[in-house]
Scaffold this motif. Sequence first.
Motif, PDB file in Angstrom:
ATOM      1  N   HIS A  98      -5.296   0.534  -1.976  1.00  0.00           N
ATOM      2  CA  HIS A  98      -5.569  -0.978  -1.672  1.00  0.00           C
ATOM      3  C   HIS A  98      -5.342  -1.664  -2.973  1.00  0.00           C
ATOM      4  CE1 HIS A  98      -8.818  -0.236   1.298  1.00  0.00           C
ATOM      5  NE2 HIS A  98      -7.670   0.150   1.933  1.00  0.00           N
ATOM      6  N   SER A 137     -11.354  -0.146   5.321  1.00  0.00           N
ATOM      7  CA  SER A 137     -11.230  -1.272   6.036  1.00  0.00           C
ATOM      8  C   SER A 137     -11.411  -1.127   7.504  1.00  0.00           C
ATOM      9  CB  SER A 137      -9.843  -1.793   5.867  1.00  0.00           C
ATOM     10  OG  SER A 137      -8.784  -1.144   6.785  1.00  0.00           O
ATOM     11  N   GLU A 146       0.887  -1.211  -0.096  1.00  0.00           N
ATOM     12  CA  GLU A 146       0.026   0.010   0.009  1.00  0.00           C
ATOM     13  C   GLU A 146       0.911   1.250   0.078  1.00  0.00           C
ATOM     14  OE1 GLU A 146      -2.955   0.295   2.908  1.00  0.00           O
ATOM     15  OE2 GLU A 146      -4.072  -1.770   2.405  1.00  0.00           O
ATOM     16  N   HIS A 169      -4.386   6.511   0.506  1.00  0.00           N
ATOM     17  CA  HIS A 169      -3.786   5.395   0.387  1.00  0.00           C
ATOM     18  C   HIS A 169      -4.246   4.583  -0.471  1.00  0.00           C
ATOM     19  CE1 HIS A 169      -6.749   3.837   3.298  1.00  0.00           C
ATOM     20  NE2 HIS A 169      -6.501   2.721   2.951  1.00  0.00           N
ATOM     21  N   ASP A 227      -8.511   0.872   8.729  1.00  0.00           N
ATOM     22  CA  ASP A 227      -8.841   2.242   8.284  1.00  0.00           C
ATOM     23  C   ASP A 227      -9.586   3.104   9.061  1.00  0.00           C
ATOM     24  OD1 ASP A 227      -6.851   1.511   6.135  1.00  0.00           O
ATOM     25  OD2 ASP A 227      -8.701   1.282   4.539  1.00  0.00           O
TER      26      ASP A 227
HETATM   27 ZN   LIG Z   1      -7.045   0.874   3.584  1.00  0.00          ZN
END
Ligand SMILES: [Zn+2]
Length: 133
Positions: free
Chosen positions: A79, A87, A23, A77, A90
């Motif tokens: 994925h 997520s 990532e 960021h 996150d």
């Molecule tokens: Zn993430």
Amino acid sequence: MISIPQHVLDAVVAHARAEAPNECCGLLLGRAGAIDEALPARNVRRSPAAFQVDPVDHFAAIRRTRAEGREILGAYHSHPHSAALPSATDIAEAHYPEFLHLIVSLAGPAPEVRGYHIRSGEAVEGELEFCET
Ligand SMILES: [Zn+2]
């Protein structure tokens, strides 16, 4: 509606591709609430499934934007292998309620970018508009 210049989107996607399969992460800088720059940061986790902006890079960005009369308006960021949805990590680690959290997914045939505001453990998607300036 959140306006993001096309060159900022291009920079985020290029950074995501350069860091894959890990990532990537970075900060979104701007002025008067308008994002005008994607600033790459190091991902201290160096992971294909997690990120953490290097605090050294974050502090450098704070100093720089203060000196320039600008501000940090968000973070981004990637994925590499999953959809552009926040997520659980996150959401749990989103400490800046005013930030726009941009996520770029490389899982599909073309990059997909979505933006969220994450407050009190809840992610709310914001509609993005990509502009030329
Ligand atoms: Zn993430």
